[in-house]
Design a protein around this motif. Structure first.
Motif, PDB file in Angstrom:
ATOM      1  N   GLY A 113       1.058  -1.036  -0.217  1.00  0.00           N
ATOM      2  CA  GLY A 113       0.441  -0.090  -0.329  1.00  0.00           C
ATOM      3  C   GLY A 113       0.235   0.839   0.091  1.00  0.00           C
ATOM      4  N   GLU A 114       2.355   1.635   1.088  1.00  0.00           N
ATOM      5  CA  GLU A 114       2.920   2.279   0.976  1.00  0.00           C
ATOM      6  C   GLU A 114       3.058   2.580  -0.731  1.00  0.00           C
ATOM      7  N   ILE A 115       4.146   1.673  -1.104  1.00  0.00           N
ATOM      8  CA  ILE A 115       4.241   1.550  -2.182  1.00  0.00           C
ATOM      9  C   ILE A 115       4.148   1.358  -3.832  1.00  0.00           C
ATOM     10  N   LEU A 116       2.477   1.933  -3.332  1.00  0.00           N
ATOM     11  CA  LEU A 116       2.111   1.608  -4.749  1.00  0.00           C
ATOM     12  C   LEU A 116       2.119   2.953  -5.297  1.00  0.00           C
TER      13      LEU A 116
ATOM     14  N   PRO B 259      15.867  12.391 -11.213  1.00  0.00           N
ATOM     15  CA  PRO B 259      15.712  13.270  -9.888  1.00  0.00           C
ATOM     16  C   PRO B 259      14.581  12.832  -9.554  1.00  0.00           C
ATOM     17  N   LYS B 260      13.474  13.185  -9.493  1.00  0.00           N
ATOM     18  CA  LYS B 260      12.142  12.411  -9.058  1.00  0.00           C
ATOM     19  C   LYS B 260      12.459  11.240  -9.012  1.00  0.00           C
ATOM     20  N   ASN B 261      12.189  10.348 -10.173  1.00  0.00           N
ATOM     21  CA  ASN B 261      12.541   8.739 -10.034  1.00  0.00           C
ATOM     22  C   ASN B 261      12.867   8.514  -8.840  1.00  0.00           C
ATOM     23  N   LEU B 262      14.421   8.555  -8.475  1.00  0.00           N
ATOM     24  CA  LEU B 262      14.959   8.097  -7.589  1.00  0.00           C
ATOM     25  C   LEU B 262      14.795   8.779  -6.211  1.00  0.00           C
ATOM     26  N   LEU B 263      13.879  10.060  -6.078  1.00  0.00           N
ATOM     27  CA  LEU B 263      13.271  10.519  -4.840  1.00  0.00           C
ATOM     28  C   LEU B 263      11.971   8.520  -4.071  1.00  0.00           C
ATOM     29  N   MET B 264      11.790   8.791  -5.713  1.00  0.00           N
ATOM     30  CA  MET B 264      10.352   7.754  -5.723  1.00  0.00           C
ATOM     31  C   MET B 264      11.360   6.079  -5.069  1.00  0.00           C
ATOM     32  N   SER B 265      12.014   6.024  -5.617  1.00  0.00           N
ATOM     33  CA  SER B 265      12.886   4.453  -5.312  1.00  0.00           C
ATOM     34  C   SER B 265      13.560   4.695  -4.236  1.00  0.00           C
TER      35      SER B 265
ATOM     36  N   PHE C  37       6.815  -3.251  -7.529  1.00  0.00           N
ATOM     37  CA  PHE C  37       5.996  -1.995  -7.698  1.00  0.00           C
ATOM     38  C   PHE C  37       7.251  -1.470  -9.465  1.00  0.00           C
ATOM     39  N   THR C  38       7.776  -2.560  -9.656  1.00  0.00           N
ATOM     40  CA  THR C  38       8.581  -2.859 -10.927  1.00  0.00           C
ATOM     41  C   THR C  38       7.571  -2.772 -12.097  1.00  0.00           C
ATOM     42  N   VAL C  39       6.729  -3.441 -12.151  1.00  0.00           N
ATOM     43  CA  VAL C  39       5.533  -3.912 -12.724  1.00  0.00           C
ATOM     44  C   VAL C  39       4.881  -2.794 -13.246  1.00  0.00           C
ATOM     45  N   ILE C  40       4.343  -1.870 -11.801  1.00  0.00           N
ATOM     46  CA  ILE C  40       4.079  -1.336 -11.885  1.00  0.00           C
ATOM     47  C   ILE C  40       4.105   0.460 -12.366  1.00  0.00           C
ATOM     48  N   ALA C  41       5.392   0.434 -12.088  1.00  0.00           N
ATOM     49  CA  ALA C  41       6.346   1.648 -12.356  1.00  0.00           C
ATOM     50  C   ALA C  41       6.736   1.277 -14.228  1.00  0.00           C
ATOM     51  N   ALA C  42       6.744   0.100 -14.745  1.00  0.00           N
ATOM     52  CA  ALA C  42       7.286   0.613 -15.785  1.00  0.00           C
ATOM     53  C   ALA C  42       5.725   0.414 -16.563  1.00  0.00           C
ATOM     54  N   CYS C  43       4.807  -0.184 -16.228  1.00  0.00           N
ATOM     55  CA  CYS C  43       3.364   0.174 -16.457  1.00  0.00           C
ATOM     56  C   CYS C  43       3.438   0.803 -17.902  1.00  0.00           C
ATOM     57  N   THR C  44       3.639   1.882 -18.014  1.00  0.00           N
ATOM     58  CA  THR C  44       2.849   3.007 -19.058  1.00  0.00           C
ATOM     59  C   THR C  44       4.009   2.922 -19.856  1.00  0.00           C
ATOM     60  N   VAL C  45       4.932   2.757 -19.658  1.00  0.00           N
ATOM     61  CA  VAL C  45       6.121   2.564 -20.826  1.00  0.00           C
ATOM     62  C   VAL C  45       5.899   1.387 -22.083  1.00  0.00           C
ATOM     63  N   ALA C  46       5.567   0.083 -21.120  1.00  0.00           N
ATOM     64  CA  ALA C  46       5.425  -1.053 -21.571  1.00  0.00           C
ATOM     65  C   ALA C  46       4.401  -1.281 -22.376  1.00  0.00           C
ATOM     66  N   VAL C  47       2.471   0.007 -21.851  1.00  0.00           N
ATOM     67  CA  VAL C  47       1.998  -0.459 -22.813  1.00  0.00           C
ATOM     68  C   VAL C  47       1.656   0.104 -24.286  1.00  0.00           C
ATOM     69  N   PRO C  48       2.433   0.994 -24.563  1.00  0.00           N
ATOM     70  CA  PRO C  48       2.175   1.478 -26.213  1.00  0.00           C
ATOM     71  C   PRO C  48       3.754   0.376 -26.617  1.00  0.00           C
ATOM     72  N   VAL C  49       4.460   0.584 -25.811  1.00  0.00           N
ATOM     73  CA  VAL C  49       5.600  -0.257 -26.862  1.00  0.00           C
ATOM     74  C   VAL C  49       5.110  -2.271 -26.932  1.00  0.00           C
ATOM     75  N   ILE C  50       4.093  -2.542 -26.137  1.00  0.00           N
ATOM     76  CA  ILE C  50       3.647  -3.874 -26.426  1.00  0.00           C
ATOM     77  C   ILE C  50       2.477  -4.353 -27.492  1.00  0.00           C
TER      78      ILE C  50
END
Length: 223
Positions: free
Chosen positions: A6-9, A133-139, A163-176
């Motif tokens: 719940g915290e990392i979503l 920088p923004k992604n580093l703060l999230m990570s 965490f990885t699946v959710i973080a990557a989904c918006t790049v994965a969807v258009p590519v796939i």
């Protein structure tokens, strides 16, 4: 485990809803080397997310352990600082939002996407996910949450995967989607690109504001 997820979503969504990498992926899909370059970019994006969150999870696991019900001042201070930095980024994004109907200027490297190789696409994806920088703060926030929890190796791995699946989904969807039905994707991708370019700063400002406030609240509750 459930509380950690719940915290990392929200943090994973903060990385996922990043207009610049989505725009970059779309431009690659509209380029002459669409298939190879976009796949390389996607792999680099995933690799950057995985390495960053694993690194900060391992580092945060070195913090002094405490009981689940005890206060965690070190983790609390880290979360408060991260939250305040996200709020500063939100203010910066809000002040840089475009006025009128004109498109804001895009990064200069985007003009070289048409001639980009798969290897350069991979490196670009890695840089945008792991070094932004923004992604580093999230990570960092996700790593502190996962590493600071009393999870076993299996649960920690599951949390990182989620965490990885959710973080990557918006790049994965258009590519796939392009790889599956390239002939139907050109029009929708161009419309999405135009919308993201114009609303980039506004979307990120609102997102960073919400996540920053939540992060500060989580930090205060750690005391």
């Amino acid at each position: 485990m459930a509380s950690v997820i719940g915290e990392i979503l929200p943090l994973a969504l903060g990385i996922a809803i990043s207009p610049v990498p989505i725009i970059a992926a779309i431009l690659m899909l509209l380029s002459p080397k669409a298939r190879t370059t976009s796949v390389g970019f996607f792999l680099g994006w995933v690799l950057g997310v995985v390495i960053a969150v694993i690194a900060f999870t391992l580092l945060s696991s070195l913090l002094p352990e405490s009981d689940d019900d005890a206060s965690k001042p070190i983790a609390g201070v880290i979360k408060i600082v991260l939250g305040l930095l996200l709020l500063l980024l939100a203010l910066k994004q809000w002040r840089s939002r475009p006025t009128g109907d004109g498109e804001p200027p895009l990064p200069k490297w985007m003009s070289a996407i048409d001639s980009m190789t798969p290897v350069r696409g991979l490196l670009l994806g890695f840089a945008l996910s792991a070094l932004n920088p923004k992604n580093l703060l999230m990570s960092v926030g996700a790593g502190v949450t996962i590493g600071g929890a009393t999870l076993g190796a299996g649960d920690t791995t599951v949390a990182i995967i989620i965490f990885t699946v959710i973080a990557a989904c918006t790049v994965a969807v258009p590519v796939i989607g392009y790889l599956v039905a390239s002939s139907r994707m050109a029009g929708p991708l161009e419309k999405l690109r135009a919308w993201l370019v114009h609303n980039n700063s506004t979307v990120m400002a609102v997102l960073l504001l919400v996540i920053g406030v939540v992060m500060v609240g989580k930090g205060i509750s750690s005391f």
